[in-house]
Scaffold this active site. Sequence first.
Site, PDB file in Angstrom:
ATOM      1  N   GLU A  21       0.859  -1.191   0.000  1.00 14.12           N
ATOM      2  CA  GLU A  21       0.000   0.000   0.000  1.00 14.12           C
ATOM      3  C   GLU A  21       0.885   1.226   0.000  1.00 14.12           C
ATOM      4  O   GLU A  21       2.016   1.165   0.486  1.00 14.12           O
ATOM      5  CB  GLU A  21      -0.818   0.064   1.300  1.00 14.12           C
ATOM      6  CG  GLU A  21      -1.852  -0.996   1.452  1.00 14.12           C
ATOM      7  CD  GLU A  21      -2.349  -1.055   2.904  1.00 14.12           C
ATOM      8  OE1 GLU A  21      -2.345  -0.022   3.604  1.00 14.12           O
ATOM      9  OE2 GLU A  21      -2.709  -2.156   3.319  1.00 14.12           O
ATOM     10  N   LYS A  66       2.362   4.510   1.437  1.00  9.72           N
ATOM     11  CA  LYS A  66       2.506   5.028   2.802  1.00  9.72           C
ATOM     12  C   LYS A  66       2.161   6.509   2.754  1.00  9.72           C
ATOM     13  O   LYS A  66       2.939   7.334   2.260  1.00  9.72           O
ATOM     14  CB  LYS A  66       3.930   4.805   3.310  1.00  9.72           C
ATOM     15  CG  LYS A  66       4.122   5.201   4.760  1.00  9.72           C
ATOM     16  CD  LYS A  66       5.400   4.610   5.287  1.00  9.72           C
ATOM     17  CE  LYS A  66       5.871   5.116   6.633  1.00  9.72           C
ATOM     18  NZ  LYS A  66       5.113   6.078   7.360  1.00  9.72           N
ATOM     19  N   LYS A 117       2.649  -5.502   3.708  1.00 14.36           N
ATOM     20  CA  LYS A 117       2.019  -6.264   4.799  1.00 14.36           C
ATOM     21  C   LYS A 117       1.789  -7.700   4.344  1.00 14.36           C
ATOM     22  O   LYS A 117       1.443  -7.927   3.183  1.00 14.36           O
ATOM     23  CB  LYS A 117       0.660  -5.637   5.157  1.00 14.36           C
ATOM     24  CG  LYS A 117       0.753  -4.190   5.589  1.00 14.36           C
ATOM     25  CD  LYS A 117      -0.621  -3.530   5.758  1.00 14.36           C
ATOM     26  CE  LYS A 117      -0.437  -2.072   6.173  1.00 14.36           C
ATOM     27  NZ  LYS A 117      -1.704  -1.324   6.245  1.00 14.36           N
TER      28      LYS A 117
HETATM   29  S1  IVH Z   1      -0.159   0.316   8.796  1.00 15.86           S
HETATM   30  C1  IVH Z   1       0.374  -1.815  12.693  1.00 15.86           C
HETATM   31  N1  IVH Z   1      -0.533   1.396   6.415  1.00 15.86           N
HETATM   32  O1  IVH Z   1       2.842   5.173   8.841  1.00 15.86           O
HETATM   33  C2  IVH Z   1       0.136  -1.145  11.385  1.00 15.86           C
HETATM   34  N2  IVH Z   1       0.434   2.720   8.117  1.00 15.86           N
HETATM   35  O2  IVH Z   1       5.435   4.726  10.099  1.00 15.86           O
HETATM   36  C3  IVH Z   1       0.588   0.257  11.395  1.00 15.86           C
HETATM   37  N3  IVH Z   1       0.921   5.029   7.456  1.00 15.86           N
HETATM   38  O3  IVH Z   1       1.702   5.098  12.161  1.00 15.86           O
HETATM   39  C4  IVH Z   1       0.119   1.103  10.336  1.00 15.86           C
HETATM   40  N4  IVH Z   1       0.189   4.845   5.393  1.00 15.86           N
HETATM   41  O4  IVH Z   1       0.489   6.613  10.500  1.00 15.86           O
HETATM   42  C5  IVH Z   1      -0.078   1.569   7.672  1.00 15.86           C
HETATM   43  N5  IVH Z   1      -0.944   2.241   4.295  1.00 15.86           N
HETATM   44  C6  IVH Z   1      -0.507   2.413   5.536  1.00 15.86           C
HETATM   45  C7  IVH Z   1       0.027   3.648   5.978  1.00 15.86           C
HETATM   46  C8  IVH Z   1       0.489   3.765   7.284  1.00 15.86           C
HETATM   47  C9  IVH Z   1       0.727   5.659   6.301  1.00 15.86           C
HETATM   48  C10 IVH Z   1       1.541   5.638   8.652  1.00 15.86           C
HETATM   49  C11 IVH Z   1       0.821   5.364   9.945  1.00 15.86           C
HETATM   50  C12 IVH Z   1       1.825   4.679  10.824  1.00 15.86           C
HETATM   51  C13 IVH Z   1       3.103   5.159  10.223  1.00 15.86           C
HETATM   52  C14 IVH Z   1       4.246   4.210  10.557  1.00 15.86           C
END
Ligand code: IVH
Length: 667
Positions: free
Chosen positions: A113, A115, A286
Site C-alpha cells: 500500500e 505510505k 504487509k
Molecule cells: S499500517 C500496525 N498502512 O505510517 C500497522 N500505516 O510509520 C501500522 N501510514 O503510524 C500502520 N500509510 O500513521 C499503515 N498504508 C498504511 C500507511 C500507514 C501511512 C503511517 C501510519 C503509521 C506510520 C508508521
Amino acid sequence: MSEKPADRIDGLVRELNEHNYRYNVLNAPIIPDQDFDRLLRELIELEAEHPDLVRPDSPTQRVGSDLSETFPTVVHNIPMLSLDNTYSEDELREFETRIRRELPSEDLCYVAELKIDGVALSLTYENGLLVRGVTRGDGVRGEDITPNVKTIPSIPIRLREPVDRCEVRGEVYLAHKTFQAINREREKAGETPFANPRNAAAGSLKLRDPRLVAKRRLSFFAYFFRTPDPPFHTHAETLDYLQHLRFAVNSERAVCDTLDDIVDHIHAWDRKRDTLPYDIDGVVVKLNATSQQDKLSATSKAPRWAIAFKFSAQQAETVLRRIVLQVGRTGVVTPVAELEPVLLAGTTVSRATLHNREELERKEIREGDTVRLEKGGDVIPKVVEVIREKRPAGSRPFRFPDACPVCNTPLVHDKVEVAIRCINTRCPAQVKANILHFASRTAMDIEGLGVALVNQLVDNTNTRVHDAGDLYSLDMETLAGLERMAQKSAQNLLDALKASRARPFHRVLFALGIRHVGATVARALADAFGSIDRLREASIEDLEAVHEIGPAIARSLHDFLRAEQNRAVIEKLRAAGVQLEAEQQAHTGPGPLEGKTVVITGALSRWGRQQAQDLVRSLGGKPTSSLSKKTDLVVVGENPGSKKDKAEAFGIRILNEEAFAELIGEG
Ligand code: IVH
C-alpha cells in the site's frame, strides 16, 4: 407534502449522506451542488422545527460549535504501533527471510500500500455509528478529538452496515491543493505558513474549534479494521470491506505473491510519486494472511508482519536567480535563494533558505548557479549542492555585505549563535517582524494585521508606527489613507486592536518578542510575578528563582526591560489599556490548591502534563517541575521515578491520580 417530518428527515439524512459519500469518497457526484444545498437547507429547517428529531448521523451534526478547552486522553484498546522502516531492497529481503524463519513451510502473499504522509487516526464505531476519534498519541494513549474528526467529509458518520463494534484506523492527510490554499490564507493573515501538508493536517486536528477544522478540508484513507471476530482471512479482503463500508481506501494497492513484484511496485511508485495529489513517503508491505500476521505478532514497537519501505528525499534541479538577505525579528541576517520555480514533491518551490554565511561559503553557492534541491520529510526545501558543470561563465562568488541590507547599519558577527546580526533595533525589517509577531495568533491575535499591511504601516511615515505600541494610536483617518484599505477593513482592524487589549498579561509578555521568552516561559513569569512592573523590579537572581527560568532567559529579560526603547513601548501599551498585570485567577474562593506548590511526576491517564499543570494553576496552585522541601504536594502517576522517593524522604504529602482527582473535585 403529506410525509411525516420524522420520515422526511430520515429520507433527507440518508440521501444527503449518500451524496456526501459520492462527492468526497468516490469523487463522482450525481447531483449538482445547488441541489445538494437545497436538500441540506430543507433538512436544517426541519430540524430547527423539530429539534427532538435530529439524528446523530445527520450531516448537520458534522460541525459542532462547542469549543473544547482540552482534549481528554484515552487509552487505546489495542496499542497503535509504528512500523519498522527500510530504505533498501536488501533490507526488504531480510524482512522476508525473518518471516520465512517463522513460517518455513507456508506460501507467502503480500499487500503493498502507499505510505500516506499524514497523521494516524483511530475511529471507533458502535452499531455502525461513529462514537470516537482518537489520535495516535504515544501509541498507548491518544487524545479524543471526536468533534474535529466528525468534520472530515470522507469519514462516514454511519457505516453502510450496522457493524456491532469495530475500530478503523487510517491516515488523515491534506491534498496538495488544499494545503496550498491554507498556506495562502495564512500568509495573507500574517501567520507562518505550515512547512508541509503533514504538519498542517496535524495542526488542524488539534484546533479547538471544529468549525475551523471543517474549513481545512482534511481527507482520510482507511487501512486497518478490527472487530471482536474478524470476518476475513486476508488483509486484501479487509480493505475491500472497508471500502464497502464507505471508507476511502487508497486504490493504489497491489496483492503480490513474490517480493520481486513488490519491489517493482515500490520502484514504480518512487518514480510516479510526483503525480499523486497528496504526499507519500514510501510503500507499506504487509503479509496478506491474517493467520500469518497472528503467528508473527509484534514487538513492543511494531508488527513483525509489516514493514515500511521509505523513499529517499525528493530532489529537483533549478537555477538560483538571486541571493537575497532577510533580516529577522532579532536582527539575524539569513541568506535566502530565489529560484527559478520548480515542482518538487507536489509543491512549486521558488525560495530556499541558505541558512547562514558559513553554509553559503562552504557550498560555494553563486548567483546563476544550477543547484540541486531537496525536500525531506518535514523540512523547507534546502539547497543540497551546486552542479559545478552548469556554472555560467563569468560568475562571481557571492559577497556577504558588511552592512544591513535594510537599514545600512554595520553588521555584527555573533560567534555564539553562528549568525550575522543587524544590531539596530529600529531597523525597519526588525520592527516589521516584531509587529507581526506581536499580532500573531498565539500572541495578541490581531486579525487582519498581515505582512502587506505591516509593511505599509512601517514604511509610510504618515502612520507613525515605529513599534507595536504605536498600533494603538492608529485612527480611522490614518488607516483609510493607506493603499487598498477600505473603510470596512480599517474599522475591522480598529476593532481587532481594541479587542486585543483584553488579552491576558502572559500573552502580552510573549507578544513583546523578548529573546528566549516563548509562550510557556511567559506564562511562568506572569504567574510568578503578576505584573510588568514587578518583573522590572526583579533582579536577575529573583528571575532565576522561578523554576522554568535559566540564566539566559533571566539575562535577556532583565536587559530587555531596562532598555529605554522597550520601556517606551511598554508605556504606550499601558496608555492604550493593554493588560500589564495578571488577572486574579478565575476560581471562586480559595480552591483546594490555593497557594500550594505542586509537583507532578510520572504519567497521568486523564491529563497530559501541560493540561495537568494548567489545571493546578487554575485552582490557585503553582505547578513546578523540581521538588524541594517547600513543595506542598506531589501527584504521582505511572512510572514516577525518583521524585516519589524524594518526596517520601521529605515527608511531603503524596497523592495518586485518583486521590488528586478527588481532591480537586474531579473524582
Ligand atoms: S499500517 C500496525 N498502512 O505510517 C500497522 N500505516 O510509520 C501500522 N501510514 O503510524 C500502520 N500509510 O500513521 C499503515 N498504508 C498504511 C500507511 C500507514 C501511512 C503511517 C501510519 C503509521 C506510520 C508508521
